[in-house]
Design a protein around this motif. Structure first.
Motif, PDB file in Angstrom:
ATOM      1  N   VAL A   1       0.830  -1.205   0.000  1.00  0.00           N
ATOM      2  CA  VAL A   1       0.000   0.000   0.000  1.00  0.00           C
ATOM      3  C   VAL A   1       0.869   1.261   0.000  1.00  0.00           C
ATOM      4  N   VAL A   2       0.500   2.225  -0.865  1.00  0.00           N
ATOM      5  CA  VAL A   2       1.184   3.526  -0.879  1.00  0.00           C
ATOM      6  C   VAL A   2       0.207   4.672  -0.643  1.00  0.00           C
ATOM      7  N   ALA A   3      -1.090   4.382  -0.746  1.00  0.00           N
ATOM      8  CA  ALA A   3      -2.091   5.430  -0.512  1.00  0.00           C
ATOM      9  C   ALA A   3      -3.410   4.800  -0.113  1.00  0.00           C
ATOM     10  N   VAL A   4      -4.160   5.512   0.706  1.00  0.00           N
ATOM     11  CA  VAL A   4      -5.520   5.106   1.068  1.00  0.00           C
ATOM     12  C   VAL A   4      -6.458   6.274   0.768  1.00  0.00           C
ATOM     13  N   THR A   5      -7.411   6.037  -0.112  1.00  0.00           N
ATOM     14  CA  THR A   5      -8.456   7.031  -0.351  1.00  0.00           C
ATOM     15  C   THR A   5      -9.714   6.563   0.359  1.00  0.00           C
ATOM     16  N   PHE A   6     -10.683   7.434   0.477  1.00  0.00           N
ATOM     17  CA  PHE A   6     -11.873   7.076   1.241  1.00  0.00           C
ATOM     18  C   PHE A   6     -13.064   7.881   0.753  1.00  0.00           C
ATOM     19  N   GLU A   7     -14.245   7.376   1.070  1.00  0.00           N
ATOM     20  CA  GLU A   7     -15.489   8.106   0.817  1.00  0.00           C
ATOM     21  C   GLU A   7     -16.317   8.050   2.081  1.00  0.00           C
ATOM     22  N   ARG A   8     -16.612   9.205   2.645  1.00  0.00           N
ATOM     23  CA  ARG A   8     -17.507   9.251   3.804  1.00  0.00           C
ATOM     24  C   ARG A   8     -18.915   8.902   3.343  1.00  0.00           C
ATOM     25  N   THR A   9     -19.650   8.188   4.193  1.00  0.00           N
ATOM     26  CA  THR A   9     -21.054   7.893   3.880  1.00  0.00           C
ATOM     27  C   THR A   9     -21.987   8.375   4.988  1.00  0.00           C
ATOM     28  N   GLY A  10     -21.461   8.556   6.202  1.00  0.00           N
ATOM     29  CA  GLY A  10     -22.317   8.920   7.334  1.00  0.00           C
ATOM     30  C   GLY A  10     -23.134   7.740   7.820  1.00  0.00           C
ATOM     31  N   SER A  11     -23.757   7.050   6.893  1.00  0.00           N
ATOM     32  CA  SER A  11     -24.607   5.893   7.173  1.00  0.00           C
ATOM     33  C   SER A  11     -23.802   4.599   7.090  1.00  0.00           C
ATOM     34  N   GLU A  12     -23.906   3.764   8.131  1.00  0.00           N
ATOM     35  CA  GLU A  12     -23.231   2.467   8.098  1.00  0.00           C
ATOM     36  C   GLU A  12     -23.863   1.567   7.037  1.00  0.00           C
ATOM     37  N   LEU A  13     -25.181   1.668   6.862  1.00  0.00           N
ATOM     38  CA  LEU A  13     -25.866   0.851   5.854  1.00  0.00           C
ATOM     39  C   LEU A  13     -25.367   1.190   4.455  1.00  0.00           C
ATOM     40  N   VAL A  14     -25.244   2.472   4.139  1.00  0.00           N
ATOM     41  CA  VAL A  14     -24.731   2.878   2.821  1.00  0.00           C
ATOM     42  C   VAL A  14     -23.300   2.373   2.645  1.00  0.00           C
ATOM     43  N   ALA A  15     -22.495   2.443   3.702  1.00  0.00           N
ATOM     44  CA  ALA A  15     -21.114   1.953   3.623  1.00  0.00           C
ATOM     45  C   ALA A  15     -21.077   0.464   3.299  1.00  0.00           C
ATOM     46  N   LEU A  16     -21.943  -0.317   3.949  1.00  0.00           N
ATOM     47  CA  LEU A  16     -21.996  -1.762   3.691  1.00  0.00           C
ATOM     48  C   LEU A  16     -22.416  -2.055   2.251  1.00  0.00           C
ATOM     49  N   LEU A  17     -23.430  -1.320   1.760  1.00  0.00           N
ATOM     50  CA  LEU A  17     -23.909  -1.531   0.394  1.00  0.00           C
ATOM     51  C   LEU A  17     -22.843  -1.150  -0.628  1.00  0.00           C
ATOM     52  N   LYS A  18     -22.169  -0.050  -0.362  1.00  0.00           N
ATOM     53  CA  LYS A  18     -21.125   0.427  -1.269  1.00  0.00           C
ATOM     54  C   LYS A  18     -19.942  -0.539  -1.285  1.00  0.00           C
ATOM     55  N   GLU A  19     -19.544  -1.014  -0.114  1.00  0.00           N
ATOM     56  CA  GLU A  19     -18.448  -1.969  -0.021  1.00  0.00           C
ATOM     57  C   GLU A  19     -18.786  -3.249  -0.796  1.00  0.00           C
ATOM     58  N   SER A  20     -19.995  -3.780  -0.589  1.00  0.00           N
ATOM     59  CA  SER A  20     -20.411  -5.021  -1.254  1.00  0.00           C
ATOM     60  C   SER A  20     -20.383  -4.872  -2.772  1.00  0.00           C
ATOM     61  N   GLU A  21     -20.943  -3.756  -3.265  1.00  0.00           N
ATOM     62  CA  GLU A  21     -20.994  -3.504  -4.709  1.00  0.00           C
ATOM     63  C   GLU A  21     -19.587  -3.404  -5.299  1.00  0.00           C
ATOM     64  N   GLU A  22     -18.726  -2.648  -4.633  1.00  0.00           N
ATOM     65  CA  GLU A  22     -17.434  -2.337  -5.243  1.00  0.00           C
ATOM     66  C   GLU A  22     -16.446  -3.502  -5.150  1.00  0.00           C
ATOM     67  N   ILE A  23     -16.591  -4.334  -4.143  1.00  0.00           N
ATOM     68  CA  ILE A  23     -15.757  -5.545  -4.093  1.00  0.00           C
ATOM     69  C   ILE A  23     -16.103  -6.455  -5.273  1.00  0.00           C
ATOM     70  N   LYS A  24     -17.402  -6.593  -5.566  1.00  0.00           N
ATOM     71  CA  LYS A  24     -17.831  -7.431  -6.698  1.00  0.00           C
ATOM     72  C   LYS A  24     -17.376  -6.815  -8.019  1.00  0.00           C
ATOM     73  N   LEU A  25     -17.392  -5.469  -8.083  1.00  0.00           N
ATOM     74  CA  LEU A  25     -17.052  -4.772  -9.323  1.00  0.00           C
ATOM     75  C   LEU A  25     -15.543  -4.758  -9.569  1.00  0.00           C
ATOM     76  N   LYS A  26     -14.769  -4.398  -8.531  1.00  0.00           N
ATOM     77  CA  LYS A  26     -13.326  -4.204  -8.700  1.00  0.00           C
ATOM     78  C   LYS A  26     -12.511  -5.476  -8.454  1.00  0.00           C
ATOM     79  N   LYS A  27     -13.107  -6.435  -7.688  1.00  0.00           N
ATOM     80  CA  LYS A  27     -12.411  -7.686  -7.349  1.00  0.00           C
ATOM     81  C   LYS A  27     -10.977  -7.433  -6.862  1.00  0.00           C
ATOM     82  N   PRO A  28     -10.805  -6.661  -5.781  1.00  0.00           N
ATOM     83  CA  PRO A  28      -9.454  -6.381  -5.295  1.00  0.00           C
ATOM     84  C   PRO A  28      -8.727  -7.652  -4.862  1.00  0.00           C
ATOM     85  N   LEU A  29      -7.410  -7.609  -4.958  1.00  0.00           N
ATOM     86  CA  LEU A  29      -6.560  -8.769  -4.696  1.00  0.00           C
ATOM     87  C   LEU A  29      -6.798  -9.364  -3.314  1.00  0.00           C
TER      88      LEU A  29
END
Length: 454
Positions: free
Chosen positions: A240-268
């Motif tokens: 790792v050389v950098a960490v970016t982030f997106e605030r959501t305020g809502s834990e539910l939105v964070a969970l939904l966003k995490e689930s979607e983007e893991i499926k989309l980006k398939k990180p290592l």
């Protein structure tokens, strides 16, 4: 880091224009961290149609600084930034032209919010700044003045970042930011992230995302990654050389966003989260006496379940609570084995469905009410939760029982006008994992506001 720019000019022949006003908002992807706004004396006449459009006339600019007097400040505020503008080729050209007159080469990478909007919000009727932000419900003041237009572009760019599920904007910014900081160590990265709820993205030296996570406290969670001693943590720490982030305020939105983007980006390093996150489900059946029963069974993707559970303990807890809340029968719901009545009948908390005493229609009505509470099948509604700051809210859109996506709003008009609402919602995929996430949160959280939609 982004420098969001708007420039007003004198008009006239190509490459002979002069700047009359400039506004720059330095934006870190979440908030404005610096700004520069100034009238500029162009030392040449302003075209009459421009005066009518902007309201800026030569008399107003008589005592304004000339460009060479503000040139140093513009270089400083835009240094190491990506230039963002609505029609960025125009603003970049004007700045390069002004600096060329001073014998200075001005180079910045740029992003155009017109092009980004066409890609990320393709259904808009017009991409002119005024019409576009009005259609998106973004408030705007001082149209055709640099500060008003630049501030509207900041809000538009924030919406585009939200909609950029491919993360192309952020990855370009990370590659720009890495530069000479590749050797920056983990403590500096931890300092750069907030203690807020949201989703975070770990990048390698190429800007690629190698891990995605969510947390109610991003700083604390990133710190755990960097102090972890298991194999995965050690590999992440090396790369790792950098960490970016997106605030959501809502834990539910964070969970939904995490689930979607893991499926989309398939990180290592997200292999575990790619798997289905629930194992058990609640299903209904009708017994030989006509009573509708509820039971726990193994989750099966081929079947439509009422709701799902991560494990058997969670499933049993919910089933016992539901049975008690709606005064249902533990025997009918397969929570109590007996050849006669259930124990709840003995203590008068069951009306006797277990021994065919209760009216079937009356009992089944309560079962349907329970199913209605624990499922959003066929519903049209908004789930409203906390936003990224105190005057903002998040909205999760459900249409015909399907999750459509989420967005953020500051004005009630944005969620009561269905066309505006759909334009601010970032489309997301509906699947069994997100259904499980939403249902489990609706079961245990009472702070959500539910707005039914026609």
């Amino acid at each position: 880091m982004y420098a969001i720019v708007d420039i007003e000019t004198t008009g006239g022949k190509y490459n002979e224009e002069g700047i009359t006003e400039i506004a720059i908002y330095k934006f870190d992807g979440h908030k404005v961290v610096d700004q520069f706004i100034s009238l500029v004396n162009p030392e040449k006449p302003i075209q009459p149609f421009v005066v009518n459009l902007t309201g800026i006339n030569s008399k107003m600019l008589r005592d304004a600084p000339k460009f060479y007097e503000v040139a140093k400040r513009i270089v400083e505020i835009t240094e190491d930034c990506i230039l963002v503008a609505h029609n960025a080729s125009f603003d970049s050209r004007i700045l390069q032209m002004e600096y060329k007159r001073l014998g200075f080469e001005y180079k910045r990478k740029s992003l155009c919010t017109v092009e980004l909007s066409k890609k990320l919000i393709p259904e808009m009727e017009s991409y002119k700044l005024g019409k576009l932000v009005r259609a998106l419900g973004i408030p705007m003041s001082d149209r055709h003045r640099a500060s008003g237009d630049a501030l509207a572009t900041v809000k538009l760019f924030q919406l585009l970042l939200d909609k950029d599920s491919e993360k192309t904007i952020i990855q370009q910014a990370v590659k720009t930011d890495i530069r000479k900081k590749v050797a920056t160590r983990l403590l500096d990265i931890i300092e750069s992230v907030p203690s807020d709820t949201g989703v975070y993205y770990m990048h390698n030296a190429d800007g690629d995302i190698i891990y995605i996570g969510k947390s109610k406290n991003i700083k604390k969670r990133v710190n755990q990654h960097f102090t972890g001693t298991n194999n995965k943590s050690k590999k992440i720490q090396k790369q790792v050389v950098a960490v970016t982030f997106e605030r959501t305020g809502s834990e539910l939105v964070a969970l939904l966003k995490e689930s979607e983007e893991i499926k989309l980006k398939k990180p290592l390093y997200n292999r575990a989260q790619r798997k289905t996150i629930f194992q058990f489900a609640m299903a209904s059946y009708t017994d030989e006496n006509g009573y509708i029963g509820l039971r726990i069974e193994k989750a099966d993707g081929r079947k439509k379940h009422i709701t799902t559970f991560t494990n058997m303990a969670q499933a049993k807890h919910v089933m016992f609570k539901l049975t008690e809340d709606f005064k249902l029968c533990q025997k009918v719901n397969e929570l109590y084995t007996s050849k006669s009545h259930c124990f709840q009948y003995t203590i008068k908390e069951c009306d006797g469905a277990c021994i065919k005493l209760e009216d079937v229609a009356s009992y089944n009505k309560r079962v349907q009410e329970a199913i209605e509470k624990y499922s959003y099948s066929n519903k049209n509604m908004l789930i409203v939760d906390k936003g990224r700051h105190h005057d903002e809210r998040s909205a999760i859109l459900i249409e015909n029982g399907q999750y459509k996506g989420f967005g953020f709003y500051t004005l009630n008009y944005q969620v009561t006008n269905i066309e505006v609402l759909k334009s601010i919602i970032t489309p997301m995929q509906d699947n069994r994992d997100v259904q499980h996430i939403i249902q489990s949160h609706l079961r245990r959280k009472n702070r959500f506001k539910i707005i039914p939609l026609q």
